[in-house]
Scaffold this motif. Structure first.
Motif, PDB file in Angstrom:
ATOM      1  N   ARG A   7      23.850  16.537   5.879  1.00 60.92           N
ATOM      2  CA  ARG A   7      23.197  15.230   5.906  1.00 60.92           C
ATOM      3  C   ARG A   7      22.330  15.075   4.642  1.00 60.92           C
ATOM      4  O   ARG A   7      22.216  16.014   3.858  1.00 60.92           O
ATOM      5  N   SER A   8      21.735  13.898   4.490  1.00 60.37           N
ATOM      6  CA  SER A   8      20.855  13.692   3.353  1.00 60.37           C
ATOM      7  C   SER A   8      19.514  14.361   3.598  1.00 60.37           C
ATOM      8  O   SER A   8      19.059  14.462   4.743  1.00 60.37           O
ATOM      9  N   ILE A   9      18.920  14.818   2.515  1.00 58.71           N
ATOM     10  CA  ILE A   9      17.613  15.463   2.613  1.00 58.71           C
ATOM     11  C   ILE A   9      16.752  14.962   1.455  1.00 58.71           C
ATOM     12  O   ILE A   9      17.276  14.547   0.441  1.00 58.71           O
ATOM     13  N   ALA A  10      15.465  14.991   1.667  1.00 60.80           N
ATOM     14  CA  ALA A  10      14.571  14.608   0.570  1.00 60.80           C
ATOM     15  C   ALA A  10      13.274  15.371   0.682  1.00 60.80           C
ATOM     16  O   ALA A  10      12.854  15.788   1.770  1.00 60.80           O
ATOM     17  N   MET A  11      12.640  15.598  -0.444  1.00 62.89           N
ATOM     18  CA  MET A  11      11.287  16.141  -0.474  1.00 62.89           C
ATOM     19  C   MET A  11      10.386  15.042  -1.018  1.00 62.89           C
ATOM     20  O   MET A  11      10.804  14.242  -1.860  1.00 62.89           O
ATOM     21  N   ALA A  12       9.163  15.011  -0.517  1.00 65.33           N
ATOM     22  CA  ALA A  12       8.262  13.939  -0.930  1.00 65.33           C
ATOM     23  C   ALA A  12       6.837  14.444  -0.916  1.00 65.33           C
ATOM     24  O   ALA A  12       6.503  15.411  -0.217  1.00 65.33           O
ATOM     25  N   LEU A  13       6.012  13.809  -1.712  1.00 63.08           N
ATOM     26  CA  LEU A  13       4.571  14.049  -1.640  1.00 63.08           C
ATOM     27  C   LEU A  13       3.993  12.878  -0.846  1.00 63.08           C
ATOM     28  O   LEU A  13       4.147  11.720  -1.233  1.00 63.08           O
ATOM     29  N   LEU A  14       3.351  13.221   0.266  1.00 64.37           N
ATOM     30  CA  LEU A  14       2.891  12.188   1.196  1.00 64.37           C
ATOM     31  C   LEU A  14       1.423  12.442   1.515  1.00 64.37           C
ATOM     32  O   LEU A  14       1.016  13.577   1.785  1.00 64.37           O
ATOM     33  N   SER A  15       0.663  11.397   1.485  1.00 60.65           N
ATOM     34  CA  SER A  15      -0.763  11.509   1.769  1.00 60.65           C
ATOM     35  C   SER A  15      -0.996  12.168   3.134  1.00 60.65           C
ATOM     36  O   SER A  15      -0.478  11.685   4.159  1.00 60.65           O
ATOM     37  N   GLY A  16      -1.721  13.264   3.151  1.00 63.04           N
ATOM     38  CA  GLY A  16      -1.995  14.003   4.390  1.00 63.04           C
ATOM     39  C   GLY A  16      -0.737  14.521   5.053  1.00 63.04           C
ATOM     40  O   GLY A  16      -0.714  14.768   6.268  1.00 63.04           O
ATOM     41  N   GLY A  17       0.314  14.699   4.283  1.00 67.35           N
ATOM     42  CA  GLY A  17       1.646  14.969   4.832  1.00 67.35           C
ATOM     43  C   GLY A  17       1.758  16.215   5.692  1.00 67.35           C
ATOM     44  O   GLY A  17       2.545  16.248   6.637  1.00 67.35           O
ATOM     45  N   LEU A  18       0.957  17.244   5.377  1.00 65.99           N
ATOM     46  CA  LEU A  18       1.119  18.509   6.108  1.00 65.99           C
ATOM     47  C   LEU A  18       0.844  18.339   7.597  1.00 65.99           C
ATOM     48  O   LEU A  18       1.354  19.101   8.416  1.00 65.99           O
ATOM     49  N   LYS A  19       0.044  17.324   7.956  1.00 64.61           N
ATOM     50  CA  LYS A  19      -0.273  17.120   9.374  1.00 64.61           C
ATOM     51  C   LYS A  19       0.521  15.978   9.977  1.00 64.61           C
ATOM     52  O   LYS A  19       0.183  15.490  11.056  1.00 64.61           O
ATOM     53  N   ARG A  20       1.540  15.503   9.285  1.00 64.36           N
ATOM     54  CA  ARG A  20       2.237  14.318   9.784  1.00 64.36           C
ATOM     55  C   ARG A  20       3.673  14.609  10.192  1.00 64.36           C
ATOM     56  O   ARG A  20       4.487  13.691  10.322  1.00 64.36           O
ATOM     57  N   PRO A  25       0.844  -1.208   0.000  1.00 58.88           N
ATOM     58  CA  PRO A  25       0.000   0.000   0.000  1.00 58.88           C
ATOM     59  C   PRO A  25       0.877   1.255   0.000  1.00 58.88           C
ATOM     60  O   PRO A  25       1.725   1.423   0.873  1.00 58.88           O
ATOM     61  N   MET A  26       0.679   2.134  -0.970  1.00 55.98           N
ATOM     62  CA  MET A  26       1.568   3.284  -1.138  1.00 55.98           C
ATOM     63  C   MET A  26       0.905   4.547  -0.615  1.00 55.98           C
ATOM     64  O   MET A  26      -0.282   4.757  -0.828  1.00 55.98           O
ATOM     65  N   GLU A  27       1.687   5.370   0.045  1.00 56.79           N
ATOM     66  CA  GLU A  27       1.129   6.620   0.568  1.00 56.79           C
ATOM     67  C   GLU A  27       1.806   7.852  -0.017  1.00 56.79           C
ATOM     68  O   GLU A  27       1.405   8.960   0.285  1.00 56.79           O
ATOM     69  N   GLY A  28       2.817   7.646  -0.804  1.00 63.88           N
ATOM     70  CA  GLY A  28       3.484   8.821  -1.352  1.00 63.88           C
ATOM     71  C   GLY A  28       4.795   8.430  -2.006  1.00 63.88           C
ATOM     72  O   GLY A  28       5.129   7.249  -2.061  1.00 63.88           O
ATOM     73  N   HIS A  29       5.499   9.452  -2.526  1.00 61.71           N
ATOM     74  CA  HIS A  29       6.766   9.152  -3.191  1.00 61.71           C
ATOM     75  C   HIS A  29       7.743  10.309  -3.053  1.00 61.71           C
ATOM     76  O   HIS A  29       7.355  11.452  -2.821  1.00 61.71           O
ATOM     77  N   VAL A  30       9.021   9.979  -3.186  1.00 62.80           N
ATOM     78  CA  VAL A  30      10.090  10.970  -3.064  1.00 62.80           C
ATOM     79  C   VAL A  30      10.173  11.764  -4.364  1.00 62.80           C
ATOM     80  O   VAL A  30      10.197  11.170  -5.446  1.00 62.80           O
ATOM     81  N   THR A  31      10.198  13.096  -4.284  1.00 64.21           N
ATOM     82  CA  THR A  31      10.241  13.924  -5.493  1.00 64.21           C
ATOM     83  C   THR A  31      11.638  14.491  -5.755  1.00 64.21           C
ATOM     84  O   THR A  31      12.005  14.703  -6.907  1.00 64.21           O
ATOM     85  N   SER A  32      12.396  14.767  -4.696  1.00 65.13           N
ATOM     86  CA  SER A  32      13.771  15.262  -4.850  1.00 65.13           C
ATOM     87  C   SER A  32      14.562  14.701  -3.693  1.00 65.13           C
ATOM     88  O   SER A  32      14.032  14.577  -2.581  1.00 65.13           O
ATOM     89  N   SER A  33      15.815  14.363  -3.946  1.00 66.43           N
ATOM     90  CA  SER A  33      16.596  13.782  -2.865  1.00 66.43           C
ATOM     91  C   SER A  33      18.074  14.014  -3.131  1.00 66.43           C
ATOM     92  O   SER A  33      18.543  13.766  -4.245  1.00 66.43           O
ATOM     93  N   TYR A  34      18.782  14.516  -2.138  1.00 66.89           N
ATOM     94  CA  TYR A  34      20.200  14.850  -2.311  1.00 66.89           C
ATOM     95  C   TYR A  34      20.932  14.670  -0.994  1.00 66.89           C
ATOM     96  O   TYR A  34      20.318  14.580   0.084  1.00 66.89           O
ATOM     97  N   TYR A  35      22.256  14.714  -1.086  1.00 68.00           N
ATOM     98  CA  TYR A  35      23.038  14.955   0.104  1.00 68.00           C
ATOM     99  C   TYR A  35      23.219  16.463   0.177  1.00 68.00           C
ATOM    100  O   TYR A  35      23.670  17.081  -0.784  1.00 68.00           O
ATOM    101  N   GLY A  36      22.811  17.083   1.296  1.00 68.54           N
ATOM    102  CA  GLY A  36      22.888  18.537   1.403  1.00 68.54           C
ATOM    103  C   GLY A  36      24.144  18.964   2.131  1.00 68.54           C
ATOM    104  O   GLY A  36      24.229  18.842   3.356  1.00 68.54           O
ATOM    105  N   PRO A  37      25.134  19.492   1.411  1.00 68.55           N
ATOM    106  CA  PRO A  37      26.421  19.837   2.051  1.00 68.55           C
ATOM    107  C   PRO A  37      26.271  20.913   3.129  1.00 68.55           C
ATOM    108  O   PRO A  37      26.976  20.876   4.146  1.00 68.55           O
ATOM    109  N   ARG A  38      25.358  21.891   2.921  1.00 68.48           N
ATOM    110  CA  ARG A  38      25.243  22.959   3.933  1.00 68.48           C
ATOM    111  C   ARG A  38      24.532  22.458   5.177  1.00 68.48           C
ATOM    112  O   ARG A  38      24.723  22.968   6.257  1.00 68.48           O
ATOM    113  N   VAL A  39      23.679  21.424   5.020  1.00 67.49           N
ATOM    114  CA  VAL A  39      22.964  20.856   6.155  1.00 67.49           C
ATOM    115  C   VAL A  39      23.790  19.757   6.797  1.00 67.49           C
ATOM    116  O   VAL A  39      23.636  19.443   7.972  1.00 67.49           O
TER     117      VAL A  39
END
Lengths: 1004, 93
Positions: free
Chosen positions: A958-971, A942-956
């Motif tokens: 660590r690794s970072i990713a953006m994703a579209l996730l079902s109901g994500g804004l409240k999670r 059962p799928m709830e979302g997917h990764v849209t962008s993903s990188y290793y962030g040198p300024r942060v």
């Protein structure tokens, strides 16, 4: 000069003073200019030219034209290799090399022929039925099936030839230069119309090339050549030979493939002339004079080498001066075989007899045959053919009184050529492609053109008129009418006198009666190229197939390179007998272009390699190249992807570039960003319509970010727009989005808001843009400008200043896609390189670092900035992106607004943009990895979302990713499971902004 | 490939144009007053006529002007082209 045992000593249209040699299946042979490969092979006594597709049966030349099902050969080798060419249409040239196909190890002994002995095991639909189980095994079977069933092999190296395209218009296009076509072209040409006459052969004449009847006082071909000369002398008329009109499209567009140098030896060809030209002709009127194809008869072992069409045999004797064998037998249901028999008799060939299914045969053709002493076997049929890899004779029997079976004893007739004629089928392919419906003519046993849908007239044999005098008359009338329809005054030319015998009636016979039912005895082929027999058609009917389209796909009847030119009507007739529906009720399968195969080369023309798609380069491109940049394609643009140094891989280069932007200053080429110049009193109004936010309060020299929605409420572009004055704005769009956005604005302005006064100009390529970004960007800019106050107070974030940078007049925008202090310096495109060099040299002291699109994406992802097309896919609203702040509540109306309150859009479980932080900070998720709510051993899950962008962030760090996730804004804070290419990864849902959340750095 | 009579440039090949779908669909003046279904009808629903069809074309590789065309979808004959704001001609297939 070696002997050509079957060449007649005189006659024919070959050039006997130009002997040439060629190689077939590794053996050398001789022929003449004017031969086809098929005629030259027959002249040399080569009768076995190929193996059939399914049963690998020995096959010989059957026709003399585009309808050839058997003599399909591989022409030349290496780069010039061309598979599946019809030997009957290949003009012989000196040094030609060809080989038979679909046989192994050789055409004489073919291993695949074992299939023929087990043919009961290979009925129609065999592959569908047998190899479906088990399903997973198809992949394994397929390899062997394809090997067995293949035709020729394509070249493995690039095509060395050049191809061209021509676009042209004419008043009257005449397809086919037989008697009907020539007379149509002449009538129209004399009226002054712009005429194009096109024919697939190397000379005009069509059926006249083998005709013995005179036209007026001239031999037929003398008349044809006189007409050709008159046409060529007319100023507006063009005669295209070796040119096949292969497709008839909308609004009288006819596509023609002209073979310009295929008939020349490889050494004579040159890249100065194209190999082929694709003509796209738009004609006011089209005259179709495409002729007719003779039909085979269906009887046991009707595929033995030596069996051919009567018209083909006539063509070989009269046109090529080749005897197709030593003694000929004819089998017919109509008069045309009599013509052929007389010509072969006249050429000195033995004619053993004419077996005719008709009885009480009278008429002058039969009389002439009897006068020549050729026996006629009336009311009889061929029940068997004899010989192994070549015909030696046939068995004939009398028809019974009802005509549906045979009676009495068999009689043997000897001969090594069997010339058959089952009547004629008009070549209605182009007419049918033009959407014209066909009618079945019961008297003539063939489909003829019905009412035309486009501006076209059908004449001659294509119209079911098989007499020469009818062809000439119809041609003259059609040419005159076509010229009149195209606006010319025309008079019908005088009809030349033609003395020809009347034709007697044909007897409708398709599969001839036999002693045995059709499943027994020798195979009775309908479609020679695809090895479809009458038994296969019967089987399809028995299994319940009723549509001819299904019949075609189930039995493969009418497929392959000849597309059923010989078999369609015969197949229909047998199908009609089996199903009890008459032929007109069954109808025909759709005729689709091309009429004969067309090379991919000529379809591609010059639109190949670097001319396939335009390449767009920025004014600073050469600097990037010389600095070792690797490029990425963004639409048609070449953009620097990253600038590796000292053997760096991408990860290392991107890390270094990003760190430079974060600590000192980086420089990127942003020239590709779309730039639209908007002018007029209503620009503000337009912006309020097309963007979700409000534009009324934007001050001059200030910039604002906007999201553009479609009427469905989905984000389709974003960018920053700057107010230059009350009636002048500059809109930026995504790279490659400028054209689309421009068109979007124009469509609304021209179609909906006709009173709005805005002028939109795409100025994307008028400006070069250097983007400098990082804590030292201000220092760098300050050094290069004296007339712009770069202090934070005088030049705040999201504003624009005009001035001079490095001595160049510039617009400087303080906007940021990297999250650092950043300026985008716009200068006229031709000053782009000068600006870039000045920035690089002045920036040296800050260790200025060029960075590419990859770093640009990493930097923006750390900042949580979206990219339209990565974070959005046409199903994402501003709310889904967590960007409610940009959607004006106060504006009453903007494009897409109403959609944002549709029930589906306000659902809380929509996929929404979030950040993802993997538990392992070094693990970089794959883009497209699925967020799942339950882990199973293997997908699906059962799928709830997917990764849209993903990188290793040198300024942060660590690794970072953006994703579209079902109901994500409240999670936020929740831990989710990501299935990433087989790895199960746990990640925490976070804000998509990973770096400098308060924006202190870019506001600095 | 069609030959389309651009009302500004004259007859040109179809490759120079883009089709913008059904013509004469006016944007509702007060979308907020519409039900979801009514709005969806405007955004998504288009007639799929067999016979005369009025549609919008843009001479994108020419004058960049939008105009309307009346095309018979059975024969693909284009019976008329006319400028934006002009009334569609009365035609029957």
């Amino acid at each position: 000069m070696k002997q050509q045992p079957y060449r007649l000593p005189t006659g024919g249209r070959i050039e006997r003073n130009r002997p040439i040699s060629f190689v077939y299946d590794g053996r050398p042979y001789d022929g003449f200019i004017g031969d086809t490969l098929a005629s030259a092979l027959l002249a040399n006594g080569v009768r076995l030219v190929g193996r059939s597709f399914k049963y690998h049966r020995p096959r010989g030349v059957m026709t003399a034209g585009s309808n050839e099902p058997n003599a399909i050969v591989q022409l030349e080798t290496g780069a010039y290799a061309e598979p599946n060419t019809r030997a009957t249409q290949v003009e012989l040239y000196d040094g030609l090399t060809a080989a038979s196909q679909n046989c192994w190890p050789s055409v004489g002994f073919d291993f695949g022929a074992w299939t023929s002995h087990f043919s009961d095991l290979f009925p129609a639909g065999f592959y569908y039925k047998t190899f479906m189980w088990p399903r997973s095994a198809w992949m394994r079977y397929e390899y062997f099936i394809r090997r067995m069933a293949g035709l020729g092999s394509s070249p493995r190296v690039p095509d060395p030839d050049r191809y061209e395209k021509m676009h042209t218009h004419c008043d009257v296009l005449v397809v086919g230069s037989g008697p009907a076509g020539l007379s149509a072209a002449l009538a129209a040409g004399r009226a002054g119309a712009r005429v194009i006459l096109v024919d697939e052969q190397n000379e005009v004449g069509g059926s006249l090339l083998e005709e013995t009847i005179a036209i007026g006082n001239d031999p037929a071909m003398s008349w044809a050549n006189k007409v050709r000369e008159e046409l060529i002398a007319l100023p507006e008329t063009r005669v295209l030979l070796r040119s096949t009109a292969y497709g008839y499209y909308d609004h009288n567009l006819v596509m023609i493939s002209q073979r310009v140098s295929d008939h020349l030896g490889l050494s004579e060809r040159s890249t100065d002339i194209p190999r082929q030209i694709l003509w796209k002709v738009r004609a006011k009127e089209v005259v179709l004079a495409t002729g007719a194809h003779e039909r085979p008869l269906i009887f046991p072992d009707n595929d033995r080498p030596g069996v051919m069409l009567a018209s083909a045999a006539r063509s070989y004797v009269n046109r090529y001066a080749v005897k197709p064998g030593s003694s000929a037998i004819f089998f017919t249901n109509n008069d045309s075989a009599y013509k052929a028999a007389l010509d072969m008799h006249a050429a000195g060939m033995r004619v053993s007899g004419i077996i005719d299914v008709r009885s009480d045969i009278s008429g002058s053709w039969a009389q002439s045959v009897r006068d020549a002493g050729i026996p006629i076997f009336e009311n009889q049929v061929v029940v068997a053919t004899h010989g192994k890899s070549g015909l030696k004779g046939v068995s004939v029997m009398k028809l019974n009184p009802s005509g549906d079976g045979v009676d009495g004893v068999t009689q043997r007739v000897h001969g090594d050529v069997l010339c058959m004629s089952g009547g004629w089928s008009p070549v209605v392919h182009l007419f049918s492609q033009s959407r014209g419906k066909l009618n079945f003519d019961v008297a003539k046993n063939c489909f003829v053109p019905g009412t035309p849908v486009q501006a076209s007239i059908t004449v001659g044999a294509c119209n079911g008129s098989f007499l020469l005098s009818d062809c000439l008359r119809e041609g003259f009338l059609a040419g005159t009418e076509a010229a009149k329809n195209a606006g010319f005054e025309a008079i019908v030319p005088d009809l030349p006198d033609v003395q020809e015998p009347e034709l007697t009636e044909e007897r409708a016979v398709w599969e001839t009666p036999n002693r045995l039912p059709s499943g027994r005895g020798g195979k009775r082929f309908i479609d020679f190229q695809n090895d479809v027999t009458s038994r296969d058609v019967e089987l399809a009917a028995r299994e319940g197939y009723l549509s001819v389209e299904h019949l075609k796909r189930y039995t493969t009847l009418g497929m392959g390179t000849d597309q059923g030119k010989l078999s369609n009507v015969n197949g229909l007739a047998v199908f009609s007998r089996c199903t009890g529906h008459d032929i007109p009720a069954l109808g025909v399968t759709t005729f689709r272009p091309p009429y004969t195969p067309v090379t991919f080369g000529v379809i591609g023309g010059r639109d190949v390699d670097h001319l396939f798609d335009p390449v767009r380069k920025t004014p600073m491109h050469e600097w990037h190249v010389s600095s070792g940049a690797l490029f990425e394609d963004v639409g048609q643009w070449k953009r620097p992807h990253y600038y590796p140094q000292d053997g760096e891989d991408m990860a290392a280069a991107v890390k270094r570039e990003c760190e430079a932007v974060g600590s000192t200053v980086g420089i990127a080429d942003a020239s590709t960003l779309g730039k639209l110049d908007l002018r007029g009193p209503d620009v503000k109004k337009l912006l309020n319509w097309v963007y979700t936010n409000a534009w009324n309060k934007l001050e001059t020299d200030r910039c604002r970010y906007g999201l553009m929605l479609g009427e469905n409420g989905m984000v389709f572009d974003d960018g920053v727009t700057t107010k230059l004055s009350d009636e002048h704005y500059l809109m930026s769009t995504t790279s490659g989005g400028a054209g689309h956005v421009h068109q979007w604005l124009e469509e609304w302005l021209q179609c909906e808001w006709l009173d709005m006064k805005v002028w939109v100009t795409n100025i994307t390529t008028q400006y070069a843009v250097a983007q400098i970004s990082g804590p030292r960007a201000r220092d760098l800019l300050a050094e290069l400008t004296s007339d712009i106050d770069v202090s934070p107070q005088a030049f705040p974030f999201m504003s624009m200043r005009c001035g001079t940078v490095a001595g160049i007049s510039a617009r400087v925008f303080r906007i940021s896609f990297s999250g650092e202090l950043s300026y985008e310096i716009n200068v006229p495109a031709n000053k782009g390189m000068a600006l870039w060099r000045a920035l690089m040299s002045c920036g040296q002291k800050y260790n200025i670092t060029p960075y590419g699109t990859e770093s640009m994406h990493v930097l923006r992802a750390e900042k949580g900035f979206i990219i339209v097309g990565e974070e959005t896919d046409g199903t994402v609203t501003p709310m889904d992106l967590g960007m409610d702040w940009i959607v004006s509540k106060a504006k009453k109306n903007f494009l897409g607004k109403r959609s944002l309150s549709r029930s589906d859009i306000i659902k809380s479980d929509r996929k929404q943009l979030v950040g993802l932080l993997t538990d392992n900070p070094d693990y970089v998720l794959g883009v497209g990895a699925q967020i799942v709510s339950q882990i199973n051993e293997s997908p699906p899950m059962p799928m709830e979302g997917h990764v849209t962008s993903s990188y290793y962030g040198p300024r942060v760090g660590r690794s970072i990713a953006m994703a579209l996730l079902s109901g994500g804004l409240k999670r936020q804070g929740e831990t989710v499971t990501v299935w990433d290419r087989g790895n199960i990864v746990r990640a925490k849902v976070s804000s998509p902004v990973f770096y400098d959340r308060d924006g202190d750095r870019m506001n600095a | 490939m069609f030959q389309i009579d651009c009302p500004f440039c004259g007859p040109r090949w179809q490759v120079e144009f883009v089709c913008g779908g059904e013509a004469h669909i006016e944007r509702p003046i007060n979308p907020d007053m519409l039900s979801d279904d009514e709005w969806a009808d405007y955004v998504f629903m288009r007639t799929n006529s067999k016979g005369m069809h009025y549609e919008r074309w843009c001479h994108i590789h020419g004058c960049r002007q939008w105009f309307n065309a009346a095309r018979d979808t059975v024969s693909d004959k284009i019976h008329a082209t006319y400028r934006m704001g002009e009334k569609p001609p009365e035609l029957s297939s």
